[in-house]
Structure formats: C-alpha cells, structure tokens
Design a protein around this motif. Structure first.
Motif, PDB file in Angstrom:
ATOM      1  N   CYS A  55      -1.236   1.659   1.482  1.00 23.55           N
ATOM      2  CA  CYS A  55      -0.716   2.159   0.204  1.00 23.55           C
ATOM      3  C   CYS A  55       0.781   2.368   0.356  1.00 23.55           C
TER       4      CYS A  55
ATOM      5  N   TYR B  65      -5.195   3.328   5.116  1.00 22.09           N
ATOM      6  CA  TYR B  65      -6.503   3.911   4.830  1.00 22.09           C
ATOM      7  C   TYR B  65      -7.599   2.964   5.291  1.00 22.09           C
TER       8      TYR B  65
ATOM      9  N   ILE C 284      -9.770   5.718  -1.601  1.00 17.58           N
ATOM     10  CA  ILE C 284      -9.895   4.377  -2.176  1.00 17.58           C
ATOM     11  C   ILE C 284     -11.128   4.365  -3.069  1.00 17.58           C
TER      12      ILE C 284
ATOM     13  N   LEU D  48     -10.819   0.258  -7.181  1.00 17.17           N
ATOM     14  CA  LEU D  48      -9.780  -0.284  -6.317  1.00 17.17           C
ATOM     15  C   LEU D  48     -10.394  -1.120  -5.200  1.00 17.17           C
TER      16      LEU D  48
ATOM     17  N   TYR E 148       1.796   2.885  -7.142  1.00 16.82           N
ATOM     18  CA  TYR E 148       1.225   2.758  -5.810  1.00 16.82           C
ATOM     19  C   TYR E 148       0.809   1.305  -5.662  1.00 16.82           C
ATOM     20  N   GLU E 149       1.143   0.722  -4.521  1.00 17.72           N
ATOM     21  CA  GLU E 149       0.731  -0.651  -4.229  1.00 17.72           C
ATOM     22  C   GLU E 149      -0.318  -0.601  -3.113  1.00 17.72           C
ATOM     23  N   TYR E 150      -1.454  -1.278  -3.345  1.00 19.48           N
ATOM     24  CA  TYR E 150      -2.515  -1.328  -2.343  1.00 19.48           C
ATOM     25  C   TYR E 150      -2.777  -2.786  -1.952  1.00 19.48           C
ATOM     26  N   TYR E 151      -2.865  -3.030  -0.656  1.00 20.31           N
ATOM     27  CA  TYR E 151      -3.260  -4.367  -0.190  1.00 20.31           C
ATOM     28  C   TYR E 151      -3.780  -4.256   1.242  1.00 20.31           C
TER      29      TYR E 151
ATOM     30  N   ILE F  33      -6.387  -0.654   4.609  1.00 22.19           N
ATOM     31  CA  ILE F  33      -5.704  -0.844   3.329  1.00 22.19           C
ATOM     32  C   ILE F  33      -4.421  -0.027   3.357  1.00 22.19           C
TER      33      ILE F  33
END
Length: 213
Positions: free
Chosen positions: A70, A185, A192, A196, A56-59, A68
C-alpha cells in the motif's frame, strides 16, 4: 541563411553565424522531450483534473512476492500539467519497525479514456514505472482498476507487472494519519477487504515475474 546575410561584412557575418548556432544548439538540447510532453499534454483530456486528489495504491509487491504493498499517491495540478508524488515504505527484515522509503515523482495524462501515470524513483534514480488506470465515469470516485509495470528493487531487478487498485481518499487529508497505512500487507490481513482482494486476485507469480492470468 538569408541571401542578404551572405553578403554581410566578414566580422558581422561571423557574429551572426555564432548567434544562430547558439540558438540552434539550445533548442536542440530540449526539443525532443519538450515536444513529446507538450504534444501529450495537449492531447490529454481535461477530465484528468477530475481525478486530482489523494489515493491509496495497492498492488502485489514486486520485491516481496506474496505480499500486497500500500502506497500513498498525491495527484495535483502544477501549471498546465497534472503531476503526482507516490510514497512507499518497505519493512527492513529483522529491523523491527525500520523501513526503507521510496519516493516516485511523475506526470499524468488522460488519453482516449485511459489514465497514464509515468514516474521515476527520485531518491535513487534507478527505476521508471508506468501505471495505466481505467478512469471513473461516475460523479463520485471510489476505486480505480489498472496495471502497473516496473522492476523489483531486489538484486535481480526482474521486470514485473501487477494488477493495481487506487482508492480515492479526497482532495484534502491528514497526511500523517494516511501515511501510517503505507506498508506491506499479507493478502489475508484484515486491512485488505474482500473487494480489494478480489480486484487484485487476477495476478499470479511465475519465477519471480508477475504475469496477468
């Protein structure tokens, strides 16, 4: 040209020149990108393959500041290369559960203790993005920290940079179940967690452009 080739009969000389010209033209069309990729691939550490799998990539979303994003990433081997696919979904305002889907395809390198991921949006071909991660030096990969640079998908297409976190899921997953989590999100969403949130907290927004605090 070789000296003996100059003395060939005219028709044979012309035929030889045409063959060599076609070969040079063919090589010229692919030389630059092939040389660059081959050079980087050869310089890339074999440790890169230890990071193959799903993430999973979160930014911080570049299109929806304050949220945010995902996404689901699959890093895999393809011949001598390590390539990856990244899938995103963005909710369409006022359209219930309808989403806009984005798919990024790219190649990965491990150069001097850093992971480099370079991709393009394959459905619209209107964006190139780059992600740089600090690799895991432990036997068990959990979360990787780094930076992502790209552009907003909004009309202004502002260049943007955000902290990014990749969460390792494993080499085999249920893609359907994993894909359900792919969306936007709010930072205070229970999905979250505190760790994180803290890893992403060093990014702030200034006039729609993400900068590192």
């Amino acid at each position: 040209m070789e000296e003996f080739e100059i003395g060939l009969p005219t028709e044979q000389f012309i035929s030889l020149i045409c063959v060599k010209a076609r070969k040079n033209q063919a090589l010229g069309e692919v030389t630059a990108p092939q040389i660059m990729h081959e050079h980087l691939r050869l310089k890339s550490s074999a440790e890169l393959k230890a990071h193959i799998g799903y993430y999973y990539e979160y930014y911080h979303a570049m299109t929806d500041p304050g949220s945010i994003l995902c996404s689901l990433v699959h890093v895999r081997g393809e011949g001598d290369d390590v390539v990856y696919e990244r899938n995103e979904r963005l909710q369409i305002a006022g359209a219930g559960e309808d989403f806009e889907r984005y798919q990024y395809l790219g190649v990965a390198y491990y150069l001097r203790d850093r992971l480099f991921f370079i991709d393009y949006e394959s459905l619209t071909s209107n964006e190139i993005s780059q992600t740089i991660l600090i690799p895991s030096f432990k036997s068990c990969i959990t979360r990787l920290n780094g930076l992502k640079i790209g552009v907003s998908a909004a009309d202004h297409r502002a260049p943007a940079c955000s902290r990014v976190v990749w969460e390792y899921l494993g080499q085999e997953i249920n893609r359907v179940d994993a894909y359900r989590r792919v969306r936007l999100y709010k930072p205070d969403d229970c999905a979250i967690d505190d760790d994180l949130r803290a890893r992403l907290a060093q990014t702030q927004v200034v006039e729609g452009l993400f900068v590192i605090a």
